[in-house]
Design a protein around this motif. Structure first.
Motif, PDB file in Angstrom:
ATOM      1  N   GLY A 149       0.783  -1.233   0.000  1.00  0.00           N
ATOM      2  CA  GLY A 149       0.000   0.000   0.000  1.00  0.00           C
ATOM      3  C   GLY A 149       0.812   1.278   0.000  1.00  0.00           C
ATOM      4  N   GLY A 150       2.129   1.186  -0.049  1.00  0.00           N
ATOM      5  CA  GLY A 150       2.971   2.372  -0.113  1.00  0.00           C
ATOM      6  C   GLY A 150       3.680   2.746   1.168  1.00  0.00           C
ATOM      7  N   TYR A 151       3.526   1.943   2.214  1.00  0.00           N
ATOM      8  CA  TYR A 151       4.153   2.251   3.495  1.00  0.00           C
ATOM      9  C   TYR A 151       5.582   1.691   3.573  1.00  0.00           C
ATOM     10  N   ARG A 152       5.713   0.382   3.371  1.00  0.00           N
ATOM     11  CA  ARG A 152       7.040  -0.239   3.435  1.00  0.00           C
ATOM     12  C   ARG A 152       7.961   0.308   2.360  1.00  0.00           C
ATOM     13  N   SER A 153       7.410   0.596   1.190  1.00  0.00           N
ATOM     14  CA  SER A 153       8.258   1.131   0.118  1.00  0.00           C
ATOM     15  C   SER A 153       8.761   2.532   0.463  1.00  0.00           C
ATOM     16  N   ALA A 154       7.972   3.313   1.176  1.00  0.00           N
ATOM     17  CA  ALA A 154       8.432   4.636   1.615  1.00  0.00           C
ATOM     18  C   ALA A 154       9.602   4.490   2.580  1.00  0.00           C
ATOM     19  N   LEU A 155       9.481   3.542   3.516  1.00  0.00           N
ATOM     20  CA  LEU A 155      10.565   3.314   4.476  1.00  0.00           C
ATOM     21  C   LEU A 155      11.823   2.819   3.761  1.00  0.00           C
ATOM     22  N   ALA A 156      11.642   1.907   2.803  1.00  0.00           N
ATOM     23  CA  ALA A 156      12.793   1.390   2.058  1.00  0.00           C
ATOM     24  C   ALA A 156      13.440   2.497   1.224  1.00  0.00           C
ATOM     25  N   ALA A 157      12.635   3.336   0.585  1.00  0.00           N
ATOM     26  CA  ALA A 157      13.184   4.436  -0.210  1.00  0.00           C
ATOM     27  C   ALA A 157      13.997   5.380   0.666  1.00  0.00           C
ATOM     28  N   ASP A 158      13.502   5.667   1.839  1.00  0.00           N
ATOM     29  CA  ASP A 158      14.216   6.534   2.775  1.00  0.00           C
ATOM     30  C   ASP A 158      15.581   5.929   3.121  1.00  0.00           C
ATOM     31  N   ASN A 159      15.597   4.633   3.409  1.00  0.00           N
ATOM     32  CA  ASN A 159      16.862   3.986   3.751  1.00  0.00           C
ATOM     33  C   ASN A 159      17.827   3.964   2.577  1.00  0.00           C
TER      34      ASN A 159
END
Length: 133
Positions: free
Chosen positions: A86-96
């Motif tokens: 839904g776009g949550y984990r990918s946001a965290l991964a992109a940040d990292n």
């Protein structure tokens, strides 16, 4: 039905989103149709990926992407589009990944659910097994 997320998790995601770029499913569709070269990465769990994923997406789960990204894509300027459910984990991964020096990474808003809802092509099957730990 979308999973209910805890307030602290949502706060963590909101903080990550303030530092990253996001795109829509429509943006990704346009990039594909234009023949733009980028890597579409599914950061969900292997079982989620096997059940269905965007055509052409590779699998690097949220649990290993930071560990494995440099061996798969050593150039930190590689265009990367990440998605999850839904776009949550990918946001965290992109940040990292940005913290690791990757400069051309975006998270796809709405993730897999938005992809399917838009009627975009999907495929099924597992990713190659990664035996390194």
């Amino acid at each position: 039905m979308a999973k209910q997320h805890s307030p602290r998790f949502l706060q963590l995601v909101a903080e990550a989103r303030s530092r990253i770029r996001e795109c829509t499913v429509e943006d990704v569709r346009r990039r594909i149709e234009a023949g733009e070269r980028f890597v579409l990465i599914d950061v969900r769990e292997e079982s989620e990926y096997a059940a269905g994923h965007a055509v052409g997406a590779i699998h690097l789960s949220k649990g290993v992407i930071e560990r494995d990204i440099e061996s798969k894509f050593p150039d930190p300027q590689t265009p990367l589009v990440l998605y999850c459910g839904g776009g949550y984990r990918s946001a965290l991964a992109a940040d990292n990944l940005q913290k690791m020096g990757y400069t051309n990474v975006v998270s796809m808003e709405g993730g897999w659910r938005a992809w399917v809802q838009a009627g975009l092509p999907v495929e099924h099957g597992t990713a190659p097994t990664n035996t390194s730990g």
